[in-house]
Design a protein around this motif. Sequence first.
Motif, PDB file in Angstrom:
ATOM      1  N   ALA A 183      29.172  38.849 -42.945  1.00 52.48           N
ATOM      2  CA  ALA A 183      29.101  38.517 -44.370  1.00 52.48           C
ATOM      3  C   ALA A 183      28.021  39.375 -45.019  1.00 52.48           C
ATOM      4  CB  ALA A 183      28.807  37.033 -44.586  1.00 52.48           C
ATOM      5  N   ASP A 184      28.393  40.111 -46.056  1.00 50.10           N
ATOM      6  CA  ASP A 184      27.444  40.862 -46.873  1.00 50.10           C
ATOM      7  C   ASP A 184      26.558  41.802 -46.046  1.00 50.10           C
ATOM      8  OD1 ASP A 184      26.319  41.643 -49.291  1.00 50.10           O
ATOM      9  OD2 ASP A 184      24.781  40.075 -49.233  1.00 50.10           O
ATOM     10  N   GLY A 185      27.189  42.562 -45.147  1.00 45.71           N
ATOM     11  CA  GLY A 185      26.443  43.549 -44.381  1.00 45.71           C
ATOM     12  C   GLY A 185      25.615  42.993 -43.242  1.00 45.71           C
ATOM     13  N   LYS A 186      25.757  41.705 -42.968  1.00 50.82           N
ATOM     14  CA  LYS A 186      25.024  41.079 -41.870  1.00 50.82           C
ATOM     15  C   LYS A 186      26.006  40.471 -40.883  1.00 50.82           C
ATOM     16  CE  LYS A 186      21.215  41.573 -44.372  1.00 50.82           C
ATOM     17  NZ  LYS A 186      20.175  42.595 -44.068  1.00 50.82           N
ATOM     18  N   LEU A 187      25.569  40.385 -39.643  1.00 54.66           N
ATOM     19  CA  LEU A 187      26.340  39.700 -38.612  1.00 54.66           C
ATOM     20  C   LEU A 187      25.572  38.443 -38.237  1.00 54.66           C
ATOM     21  CD1 LEU A 187      28.764  39.778 -36.602  1.00 54.66           C
ATOM     22  CD2 LEU A 187      27.231  40.945 -35.004  1.00 54.66           C
ATOM     23  N   TYR A 188      26.241  37.302 -38.372  1.00 54.05           N
ATOM     24  CA  TYR A 188      25.612  36.016 -38.085  1.00 54.05           C
ATOM     25  C   TYR A 188      26.176  35.461 -36.781  1.00 54.05           C
ATOM     26  CZ  TYR A 188      24.059  36.364 -42.917  1.00 54.05           C
ATOM     27  OH  TYR A 188      23.485  36.795 -44.089  1.00 54.05           O
ATOM     28  N   VAL A 189      25.288  34.954 -35.920  1.00 51.14           N
ATOM     29  CA  VAL A 189      25.672  34.521 -34.581  1.00 51.14           C
ATOM     30  C   VAL A 189      25.167  33.107 -34.332  1.00 51.14           C
ATOM     31  CG1 VAL A 189      25.655  35.113 -32.128  1.00 51.14           C
ATOM     32  CG2 VAL A 189      25.368  36.922 -33.845  1.00 51.14           C
ATOM     33  N   ALA A 190      26.067  32.209 -33.924  1.00 50.94           N
ATOM     34  CA  ALA A 190      25.701  30.826 -33.608  1.00 50.94           C
ATOM     35  C   ALA A 190      25.287  30.720 -32.146  1.00 50.94           C
ATOM     36  CB  ALA A 190      26.876  29.897 -33.893  1.00 50.94           C
ATOM     37  N   ASN A 191      24.047  30.302 -31.901  1.00 44.99           N
ATOM     38  CA  ASN A 191      23.533  30.156 -30.538  1.00 44.99           C
ATOM     39  C   ASN A 191      23.606  28.697 -30.096  1.00 44.99           C
ATOM     40  OD1 ASN A 191      22.461  32.979 -30.184  1.00 44.99           O
ATOM     41  ND2 ASN A 191      21.265  32.360 -31.974  1.00 44.99           N
ATOM     42  N   SER A 192      24.165  28.460 -28.911  1.00 45.58           N
ATOM     43  CA  SER A 192      24.351  27.087 -28.440  1.00 45.58           C
ATOM     44  C   SER A 192      23.237  26.605 -27.517  1.00 45.58           C
ATOM     45  CB  SER A 192      25.701  26.965 -27.719  1.00 45.58           C
ATOM     46  OG  SER A 192      25.677  27.668 -26.479  1.00 45.58           O
ATOM     47  N   GLY A 193      22.812  27.477 -26.612  1.00 46.09           N
ATOM     48  CA  GLY A 193      21.820  27.052 -25.624  1.00 46.09           C
ATOM     49  C   GLY A 193      22.378  26.101 -24.594  1.00 46.09           C
ATOM     50  N   GLY A 194      23.682  26.190 -24.337  1.00 48.82           N
ATOM     51  CA  GLY A 194      24.322  25.263 -23.406  1.00 48.82           C
ATOM     52  C   GLY A 194      23.768  25.325 -21.997  1.00 48.82           C
ATOM     53  N   TYR A 195      23.537  26.521 -21.466  1.00 47.26           N
ATOM     54  CA  TYR A 195      22.974  26.651 -20.130  1.00 47.26           C
ATOM     55  C   TYR A 195      21.531  26.159 -20.104  1.00 47.26           C
ATOM     56  CZ  TYR A 195      26.921  29.715 -18.814  1.00 47.26           C
ATOM     57  OH  TYR A 195      28.160  30.233 -18.551  1.00 47.26           O
ATOM     58  N   GLN A 196      20.797  26.420 -21.200  1.00 38.72           N
ATOM     59  CA  GLN A 196      19.422  25.955 -21.301  1.00 38.72           C
ATOM     60  C   GLN A 196      19.344  24.435 -21.136  1.00 38.72           C
ATOM     61  OE1 GLN A 196      17.176  28.659 -21.083  1.00 38.72           O
ATOM     62  NE2 GLN A 196      16.140  27.985 -22.928  1.00 38.72           N
ATOM     63  N   GLY A 200      17.642  21.495 -18.430  1.00 38.59           N
ATOM     64  CA  GLY A 200      16.607  20.623 -18.949  1.00 38.59           C
ATOM     65  C   GLY A 200      15.653  21.261 -19.931  1.00 38.59           C
ATOM     66  N   LYS A 201      16.039  22.392 -20.516  1.00 39.36           N
ATOM     67  CA  LYS A 201      15.149  23.116 -21.432  1.00 39.36           C
ATOM     68  C   LYS A 201      15.523  22.920 -22.899  1.00 39.36           C
ATOM     69  CE  LYS A 201      14.366  26.686 -17.932  1.00 39.36           C
ATOM     70  NZ  LYS A 201      14.498  28.131 -17.605  1.00 39.36           N
ATOM     71  N   GLY A 202      16.565  22.148 -23.160  1.00 40.94           N
ATOM     72  CA  GLY A 202      16.947  21.888 -24.543  1.00 40.94           C
ATOM     73  C   GLY A 202      17.896  22.933 -25.106  1.00 40.94           C
ATOM     74  N   TYR A 203      18.641  22.527 -26.128  1.00 40.62           N
ATOM     75  CA  TYR A 203      19.609  23.420 -26.758  1.00 40.62           C
ATOM     76  C   TYR A 203      18.925  24.410 -27.702  1.00 40.62           C
ATOM     77  CZ  TYR A 203      23.276  20.219 -25.189  1.00 40.62           C
ATOM     78  OH  TYR A 203      24.121  19.465 -24.421  1.00 40.62           O
ATOM     79  N   ASP A 204      19.575  25.536 -27.923  1.00 38.61           N
ATOM     80  CA  ASP A 204      19.176  26.437 -28.993  1.00 38.61           C
ATOM     81  C   ASP A 204      19.670  25.822 -30.306  1.00 38.61           C
ATOM     82  OD1 ASP A 204      18.390  28.666 -30.517  1.00 38.61           O
ATOM     83  OD2 ASP A 204      19.037  30.078 -28.970  1.00 38.61           O
ATOM     84  N   ASN A 205      19.026  26.144 -31.409  1.00 41.17           N
ATOM     85  CA  ASN A 205      19.435  25.578 -32.699  1.00 41.17           C
ATOM     86  C   ASN A 205      19.488  26.618 -33.811  1.00 41.17           C
ATOM     87  OD1 ASN A 205      16.745  26.103 -33.156  1.00 41.17           O
ATOM     88  ND2 ASN A 205      16.273  24.105 -34.054  1.00 41.17           N
ATOM     89  N   ARG A 206      19.583  27.892 -33.427  1.00 42.08           N
ATOM     90  CA  ARG A 206      19.423  28.961 -34.408  1.00 42.08           C
ATOM     91  C   ARG A 206      20.706  29.770 -34.636  1.00 42.08           C
ATOM     92  NH1 ARG A 206      15.195  32.366 -31.325  1.00 42.08           N
ATOM     93  NH2 ARG A 206      16.670  31.754 -29.684  1.00 42.08           N
ATOM     94  N   VAL A 207      20.818  30.263 -35.856  1.00 37.52           N
ATOM     95  CA  VAL A 207      21.780  31.310 -36.184  1.00 37.52           C
ATOM     96  C   VAL A 207      20.998  32.618 -36.244  1.00 37.52           C
ATOM     97  CG1 VAL A 207      23.269  32.278 -37.978  1.00 37.52           C
ATOM     98  CG2 VAL A 207      23.407  29.842 -37.427  1.00 37.52           C
ATOM     99  N   SER A 208      21.377  33.578 -35.417  1.00 34.32           N
ATOM    100  CA  SER A 208      20.726  34.889 -35.436  1.00 34.32           C
ATOM    101  C   SER A 208      21.340  35.754 -36.526  1.00 34.32           C
ATOM    102  CB  SER A 208      20.868  35.585 -34.081  1.00 34.32           C
ATOM    103  OG  SER A 208      20.226  34.851 -33.074  1.00 34.32           O
ATOM    104  N   VAL A 209      20.502  36.503 -37.225  1.00 36.61           N
ATOM    105  CA  VAL A 209      20.943  37.374 -38.319  1.00 36.61           C
ATOM    106  C   VAL A 209      20.722  38.819 -37.908  1.00 36.61           C
ATOM    107  CG1 VAL A 209      20.735  37.917 -40.770  1.00 36.61           C
ATOM    108  CG2 VAL A 209      20.242  35.588 -39.961  1.00 36.61           C
ATOM    109  N   ILE A 210      21.810  39.578 -37.788  1.00 35.65           N
ATOM    110  CA  ILE A 210      21.756  40.970 -37.356  1.00 35.65           C
ATOM    111  C   ILE A 210      22.072  41.881 -38.531  1.00 35.65           C
ATOM    112  CG2 ILE A 210      22.777  42.718 -35.833  1.00 35.65           C
ATOM    113  CD1 ILE A 210      23.494  40.433 -33.918  1.00 35.65           C
ATOM    114  N   ASP A 211      21.206  42.843 -38.783  1.00 35.34           N
ATOM    115  CA  ASP A 211      21.489  43.861 -39.796  1.00 35.34           C
ATOM    116  C   ASP A 211      22.425  44.893 -39.172  1.00 35.34           C
ATOM    117  OD1 ASP A 211      20.814  45.361 -42.398  1.00 35.34           O
ATOM    118  OD2 ASP A 211      20.319  46.833 -40.839  1.00 35.34           O
ATOM    119  N   LEU A 212      23.589  45.086 -39.776  1.00 38.60           N
ATOM    120  CA  LEU A 212      24.598  45.945 -39.152  1.00 38.60           C
ATOM    121  C   LEU A 212      24.238  47.430 -39.210  1.00 38.60           C
ATOM    122  CD1 LEU A 212      27.939  44.195 -40.200  1.00 38.60           C
ATOM    123  CD2 LEU A 212      26.888  44.288 -37.938  1.00 38.60           C
ATOM    124  N   LYS A 213      23.496  47.850 -40.221  1.00 35.27           N
ATOM    125  CA  LYS A 213      23.139  49.274 -40.320  1.00 35.27           C
ATOM    126  C   LYS A 213      22.210  49.700 -39.190  1.00 35.27           C
ATOM    127  CE  LYS A 213      23.766  49.917 -45.306  1.00 35.27           C
ATOM    128  NZ  LYS A 213      23.109  50.286 -46.596  1.00 35.27           N
TER     129      LYS A 213
END
Length: 385
Positions: A183-196, A200-213
């Motif tokens: 979206a709008d020149g960025k790549l957004y990624v949903a992180n689950s943290g399922g293996y974490q 016993g280390k807890g889930y990830d809760n972040r969307v990573s924002v990647i600049d495509l350029k």
Amino acid sequence: MTKKTLFILISLAVLLLVSCRDDNIVVYPTQDDTGHQTKTEYIGMYVLNEGNMGSNKCTLDYLDLMTGVYNRNIYPSRNPNQVMELGDVGNDIKIYGSSLWMVVNMSNKVEVANAMTAVSRGHVDIPNCRYVAFDGGYAYVSSYVGEINKESVVGGVYKVDTTTLQIVGKVNVGYQPDELAVADGKLYVANSGGYQAMQGKGYDNRVSVIDLKSFTVESHVNVAPNLSLLRADSHGALWVASRGDYQNYPSRLYHLKKGKQGQMVVSDSIDTPVSGMAILGDSIYYYGSTYDQNWQPQTTYGIIDIKTSTIVNNRLIQQPADNPIKTTYGIMVHPITHDIYIMDATNYVSSGKLYCFDNDGNYKWVTWTGDIPGHAVFLEMRSER
């Protein structure tokens, strides 16, 4: 070229390929006539069946919308020289340009085929790959990188040249990344943290924002634990589904918009579980599955209005009383007719089903599929093909 001529050419090409196979048994597809034709520029729909992990039973089906015929397990006859065929656990399927991209998770590869014929172009080796998105001639594939039941490692996104099928870049994101969207020149990624969480280390809760350029991570957006689905709408906003942590945080759908600083922020959320969704115009068609004390699925189907972030329909389909859906595993909506397709994993160990309902939710037909149908994509007739 007429559609009839194109069909004849494809059939001849498949027959020639099959005749070249020497040592391996050709698995021919089985067919079922649904009795319903849908004649628009969308001529078919591919269904990717996951198959059980470790069973090497990922298969590809094809619904010919022009004839109403459902074709099961078409890949072996289209690719008779591929001994292992598609592989183990199909996790995503998309069409980009003239190519069909299939992410095969446990086989650590992305299979790429001609979209019209399903004849293989080759594959890309990516460890524990999950989902794919496209932009500017490149495919972006999320990857857990590490293996299940081993020490959790930071996940990544691989950048693949769609012409050469060569990996040209990789960037680290969060733990166990799943769906991603541009979206709008960025790549957004949903992180689950399922293996974490398994460790016993807890889930990830972040969307990573990647600049495509620059193909670098520029920020992370804190949303909720155990993120899974992520889709961009036509307004440049994002919709992200969280599975929750099964204790303190329930499963919800989150709406992300650009804030005053031009960065994505959580705008609001909708208090409903979303296990699968399809965006069409300003509507999100969804299903959400929860489980009772006996681990029996309780599923709701509805429509969310994107402009108001509200549920406007919580009874999307009328299930057939004599043949109800057992385990909803995927949803698709026809871009023109608005027919609703529901994928049913049934018991997870044998053939699944594909149901079709009209745009008012009335039952039309059902057919058997491969094991665990969960992902699909519409095939559009285009003049350049």
